[in-house]
Design an enzyme around this catalytic site. Structure first.
Site, mmCIF file in Angstrom:
data_model
loop_
_atom_site.group_PDB
_atom_site.id
_atom_site.type_symbol
_atom_site.label_atom_id
_atom_site.label_comp_id
_atom_site.label_asym_id
_atom_site.label_seq_id
_atom_site.Cartn_x
_atom_site.Cartn_y
_atom_site.Cartn_z
ATOM 1 N N CYS A 1 1.859 22.254 5.317
ATOM 2 C CA CYS A 1 1.881 20.799 5.351
ATOM 3 C C CYS A 1 3.206 20.278 4.801
ATOM 4 C CB CYS A 1 0.697 20.219 4.573
ATOM 5 S SG CYS A 1 0.626 20.796 2.884
ATOM 6 N N CYS B 1 0.835 -1.203 0.000
ATOM 7 C CA CYS B 1 0.000 0.000 0.000
ATOM 8 C C CYS B 1 0.868 1.250 0.000
ATOM 9 C CB CYS B 1 -0.941 -0.034 1.203
ATOM 10 S SG CYS B 1 -1.607 1.556 1.693
ATOM 11 N N CYS C 1 -8.143 -1.094 7.974
ATOM 12 C CA CYS C 1 -6.946 -0.259 7.896
ATOM 13 C C CYS C 1 -6.816 0.478 9.224
ATOM 14 C CB CYS C 1 -7.106 0.726 6.735
ATOM 15 S SG CYS C 1 -5.924 2.075 6.763
ATOM 16 N N GLU D 1 -9.189 31.908 -2.907
ATOM 17 C CA GLU D 1 -8.957 30.487 -3.214
ATOM 18 C C GLU D 1 -9.116 30.291 -4.721
ATOM 19 O OE1 GLU D 1 -8.370 27.323 -1.850
ATOM 20 O OE2 GLU D 1 -8.877 26.583 -3.842
ATOM 21 N N TYR E 1 -5.397 30.918 0.188
ATOM 22 C CA TYR E 1 -5.429 29.463 -0.024
ATOM 23 C C TYR E 1 -6.485 28.891 0.928
ATOM 24 C CZ TYR E 1 -0.721 30.677 -1.735
ATOM 25 O OH TYR E 1 0.353 31.252 -2.357
ATOM 26 N N GLN F 1 -10.855 18.687 6.038
ATOM 27 C CA GLN F 1 -9.716 18.155 6.778
ATOM 28 C C GLN F 1 -9.938 16.670 7.075
ATOM 29 O OE1 GLN F 1 -6.916 19.726 7.626
ATOM 30 N NE2 GLN F 1 -7.460 21.759 6.901
HETATM 31 N N1 SAH Z 1 -7.196 26.285 4.518
HETATM 32 C C1 SAH Z 1 -7.990 25.256 3.876
HETATM 33 C C2 SAH Z 1 -7.206 24.257 3.053
HETATM 34 C C3 SAH Z 1 -6.027 24.697 2.333
HETATM 35 S S1 SAH Z 1 -5.365 23.479 1.252
HETATM 36 C C4 SAH Z 1 -8.768 24.487 4.914
HETATM 37 O O1 SAH Z 1 -8.372 24.405 6.040
HETATM 38 O O2 SAH Z 1 -9.801 23.939 4.556
HETATM 39 C C5 SAH Z 1 -4.632 24.533 0.051
HETATM 40 C C6 SAH Z 1 -5.627 25.238 -0.849
HETATM 41 O O3 SAH Z 1 -4.901 26.093 -1.720
HETATM 42 C C7 SAH Z 1 -6.443 24.319 -1.746
HETATM 43 O O4 SAH Z 1 -7.797 24.547 -1.499
HETATM 44 C C8 SAH Z 1 -6.047 24.741 -3.177
HETATM 45 O O5 SAH Z 1 -7.131 24.681 -4.081
HETATM 46 C C9 SAH Z 1 -5.606 26.163 -2.962
HETATM 47 N N2 SAH Z 1 -4.680 26.700 -3.953
HETATM 48 C C10 SAH Z 1 -3.694 26.065 -4.628
HETATM 49 N N3 SAH Z 1 -3.027 26.927 -5.413
HETATM 50 C C11 SAH Z 1 -3.592 28.141 -5.232
HETATM 51 C C12 SAH Z 1 -3.324 29.432 -5.773
HETATM 52 N N4 SAH Z 1 -2.343 29.627 -6.642
HETATM 53 N N5 SAH Z 1 -4.097 30.465 -5.365
HETATM 54 C C13 SAH Z 1 -5.101 30.270 -4.472
HETATM 55 N N6 SAH Z 1 -5.387 29.065 -3.934
HETATM 56 C C14 SAH Z 1 -4.652 28.010 -4.305
#
Ligand code: SAH
Length: 385
Positions: A340, A14, A91, A265, A244, A215
């Site tokens: 992350c 896996c 799992c 976003e 983001y 999440q």
């Molecule tokens: N903060 C959010 C998750 C973030 S994950 C939460 O807790 O739910 C990272 C995010 O960045 C994703 O949703 C992805 O679509 C977005 N992303 C990726 N590249 C981007 C860009 N260039 N501009 C804006 N958002 C982007």
């Protein structure tokens, strides 16, 4: 259980749990050391916060369906980087109820005389099962991903499934007849319930559809968001940028303690979900923009706008110099960076420290036990303040 290593029969094939040969304590030390190695030069690294539940934390589980050479119907995970299905019934990191539902669906497929999808010829019925569970509300979504819309005896099938698992609150049929490694296809119909589930996170309700991001480790995310926002200390007067922002999670949680939140976003579906989430919670002081975060911030900076706090949660590749230059121009008092990937984080933090900002806190979170991934929360503020 966490005193021992994982006794998983398929862990090699896996490949999902890279740290399966370590006890939970050893994993925490391993991740702590990794963050110290990458970020320790920049600031003292706080002690890693363990996951409230180190096992069975994944609230989203998917299984591929197929047949062995002998014709037996199996379900499980793809062997890493292949399309060969490794049969699994359980799992250690996935939700146990989800795994039990998948095993039961396998039996139902047999007893209803349904077929499974054969990727080589692009024919057959059941291709994948995707299950999402909202741990706070208990709601469960089952998505049957099939090669065809034709579903004989679908009512009886769903009734039997719900009878066995009354926890299921919605069932969907998603048709994916393409040659693709994506699990979900475009066409989707609701077979039972509202077509989505709702979870509660940090006191707010979030609607989760089959495709929307949420999440994976809800309890750890709740802890992380709560502590991260506490470290910022909002007063209700701040203008906050949530970049983001995904489905709006952090920005919406911050909205109750800020004057205004600007959420940006790139993914259109995520922005749609975020707007629904705001409505669901009666939140009116968040504006959602669908744009590239770097373009958006550059534009804000060019228009001489300001902000008090920038929250950024970029994907694994980290942010861009253009984004960070714009942040510096917008001159927020504080930046909250949720990452992350400590490697790209180290690069981005170095930029901030060379451009008038100081790191005040680094705290890792074990959001993904048994895997090599580690999440970190960083609080940065203007140097000299
Ligand atoms: N903060 C959010 C998750 C973030 S994950 C939460 O807790 O739910 C990272 C995010 O960045 C994703 O949703 C992805 O679509 C977005 N992303 C990726 N590249 C981007 C860009 N260039 N501009 C804006 N958002 C982007």
């Amino acid at each position: 259980m966490t005193e021992t290593t994982l006794q998983c029969p398929v862990s090699k094939k896996c490949g999902g749990c890279q740290l399966s040969n370590m006890t939970y304590k050893e994993q925490l030390s391993f991740k702590q050391a990794k963050v110290i190695r990458l970020l320790g030069k920049l600031h003292r690294v706080g002690e890693i916060v363990p996951s409230p539940r180190p096992m069975h934390y994944r609230n989203k589980v998917q299984a591929a369906f197929g047949r062995t050479r002998g014709g037996e119907i199996i379900s499980g995970v793809y062997q890493s980087s292949t399309h060969h299905i490794v049969k699994t019934d359980a799992c250690s990191i996935e939700d146990e109820l989800a795994d039990a539902i998948i095993v039961f669906i396998r039996q139902l497929v047999k007893s209803f005389g349904l077929t499974v999808y054969d990727e080589r010829i692009g024919r057959g019925f059941l291709r994948h099962v995707l299950i999402k569970r909202a741990f706070a509300t208990g709601e469960v979504m089952v998505v049957l991903v099939t090669g065809t819309q034709v579903f004989p005896s679908k009512n009886a099938f769903c009734a039997r499934l719900r009878e066995q698992f009354p926890q299921i609150t919605t069932i969907l049929l998603n048709v994916n007849d393409r040659y693709t490694s994506l699990v979900l296809g475009e066409r989707e119909t609701v077979l039972y319930g509202p077509g989505y589930i709702t979870d509660v996170l940090c006191g707010l309700r979030f609607r989760i559809s089959s495709k929307s991001f949420y999440q994976i480790n809800r309890d750890c995310a709740e802890l992380m968001f709560t502590q991260a926002l506490e470290s910022v200390g909002l007063t209700g007067r701040e203008i906050v940028i949530d970049a983001y922002s995904g489905v709006g999670t952090i920005g919406l949680i911050a909205a109750g303690k800020a004057k205004r939140v600007i959420s940006v976003e790139l993914n259109r579906d995520a922005v749609k979900d975020a707007r629904v989430n705001a409505k669901l919670n009666g939140i009116t002081n968040v504006d959602f923009y669908c744009a590239d975060a770097s373009d958006f911030l550059a534009e804000m900076a060019a228009e001489n706008e300001t902000a008090d706090l920038v929250i950024m949660d970029p994907p694994r590749a980290g942010s861009t110099v253009r984004f960070m230059k714009s942040v510096v121009k917008l001159a927020p008092e504080k930046v909250l960076y949720i990452s992350c990937n400590p490697e790209t984080l180290a690069r981005d933090l170095t930029f901030f420290t060379k451009n008038g900002y100081k790191i005040r806190m680094i705290r890792p979170y074990d959001m993904f036990p048994f895997t090599e991934h580690v999440e970190s929360v960083i609080l940065i503020s203007r140097a000299g303040s």
